[in-house]
Scaffold this motif. Structure first.
Motif, short mmCIF file in Angstrom:
data_model
loop_
_atom_site.label_atom_id
_atom_site.label_comp_id
_atom_site.label_asym_id
_atom_site.label_seq_id
_atom_site.Cartn_x
_atom_site.Cartn_y
_atom_site.Cartn_z
N ARG A 133 0.94 -0.85 0.11
CA ARG A 133 0.11 -0.57 0.17
C ARG A 133 0.76 1.26 -0.12
N VAL A 134 0.22 2.30 -1.13
CA VAL A 134 1.29 3.65 -0.73
C VAL A 134 0.92 4.51 0.31
N TYR A 162 -7.45 -0.33 7.96
CA TYR A 162 -7.11 -1.86 7.47
C TYR A 162 -5.60 -2.22 7.73
N VAL A 163 -5.21 -1.75 8.86
CA VAL A 163 -4.00 -2.54 9.59
C VAL A 163 -4.36 -3.60 10.12
N SER A 164 -3.34 -4.88 10.79
CA SER A 164 -3.68 -5.94 10.73
C SER A 164 -2.53 -5.85 11.49
N GLY A 190 3.11 -3.07 3.89
CA GLY A 190 2.26 -3.68 3.98
C GLY A 190 1.35 -3.73 4.54
N ASP A 191 -0.30 -4.29 4.92
CA ASP A 191 -1.31 -3.96 5.52
C ASP A 191 -0.67 -4.92 6.93
N ASN A 192 -0.34 -5.98 6.79
CA ASN A 192 0.33 -7.24 7.79
C ASN A 192 1.43 -6.30 8.76
#
Length: 248
Positions: A133-134, A162-164, A190-192
């Motif tokens: 993700r930008v 959106y973050v995990s 990354g979101d993770n």
């Protein structure tokens, strides 16, 4: 008196057989033309508009899961500008990925995979690309983390739905950082967040963790497979509202 003998039955059958053969030949010819035209159109769409990729890792969970297939809009960034929050597919800037072992396939499978990749239905080069993700555009000042565990872009803290994160963690990054994105580059994550080898952990590579805009293949816009996960991918414009443009 002039005789007008009727054609023999065998002559009529021969004529009908010839007509049938010509009809079959025309039908096969038309099918081949349609197939070639469809293949050409699909190739042009795959080359200039959209293409398919699969997700090889868990760095974008839970937005994207391993083996999800996505459709990528290749008009971005050439015709449509990249915005913060976009999920983009990009070629390795150098040193992000380990050397890939060539995939061995039998000739039939390899030929089928080549045809499917030509029309955008297969993505044999997915392992040579990354998806993140930008967060930062050229000139942006990105820092992490404040006392609430948030990241800030141009001194504006952002809340990222959106973050995990692992259970019990409140900081959106395990490690702090403070960077300014150079011209023509992006800062991606990354979101993770605790399981993503993104810009934060590639600062020792030639690009120092930044992704050249020219390396971006396109923006991921939809999960196409499995059907149970079909959905448009959100770029969360509300998260990045009110962030001023830096001129550094």
């Amino acid at each position: 008196m002039t005789d007008n003998p009727l054609p023999l039955r065998s002559d009529r059958r021969g004529t009908e057989t010839k007509r049938t053969k010509r009809g079959v030949a025309r039908f096969i010819r038309d099918l081949l033309v349609i197939f070639v035209v469809a293949l050409l159109i699909s190739f042009l769409i795959k080359t200039f508009l959209i293409r398919s990729f699969y997700i090889p890792s868990g760095s974008m969970e839970t937005t994207l899961l391993v083996n999800d297939r996505i459709i990528v809009n290749q008009l971005e960034p050439d015709l449509i500008p990249i915005t913060r929050g976009d999920v983009v597919v990009f070629r390795d800037p150098g040193g992000w990925l380990l050397p890939q072992v060539p995939l061995e396939q039998n000739p039939v499978v390899a030929a089928a995979d080549w045809v499917m990749s030509a029309v955008g239905l297969s993505a044999p080069d997915s392992n040579d690309h990354l998806i993140k993700r930008v967060i930062g555009l050229p000139g942006d000042h990105v820092t992490c983390c404040n006392v609430l565990g948030q990241m800030s872009v141009n001194d504006v803290p952002i809340a990222e739905p959106y973050v995990s994160l692992p259970a019990g963690e409140t900081s959106v990054s395990k490690d702090d950082f403070d960077i300014v994105v150079p011209e023509g580059s992006l800062w991606v994550m990354g979101d993770n967040r605790y399981n993503s080898k993104d810009s934060r952990y590639n600062t020792e590579t030639p690009g120092r963790g930044f992704v050249p805009v020219d390396n971006v293949v396109g923006r991921a816009m939809v999960i196409s497979w499995p059907m149970a996960r079909w959905t448009w991918l959100d770029d969360y414009p509300e998260v990045f509202q009110g962030i001023p443009t830096e001129t550094r």
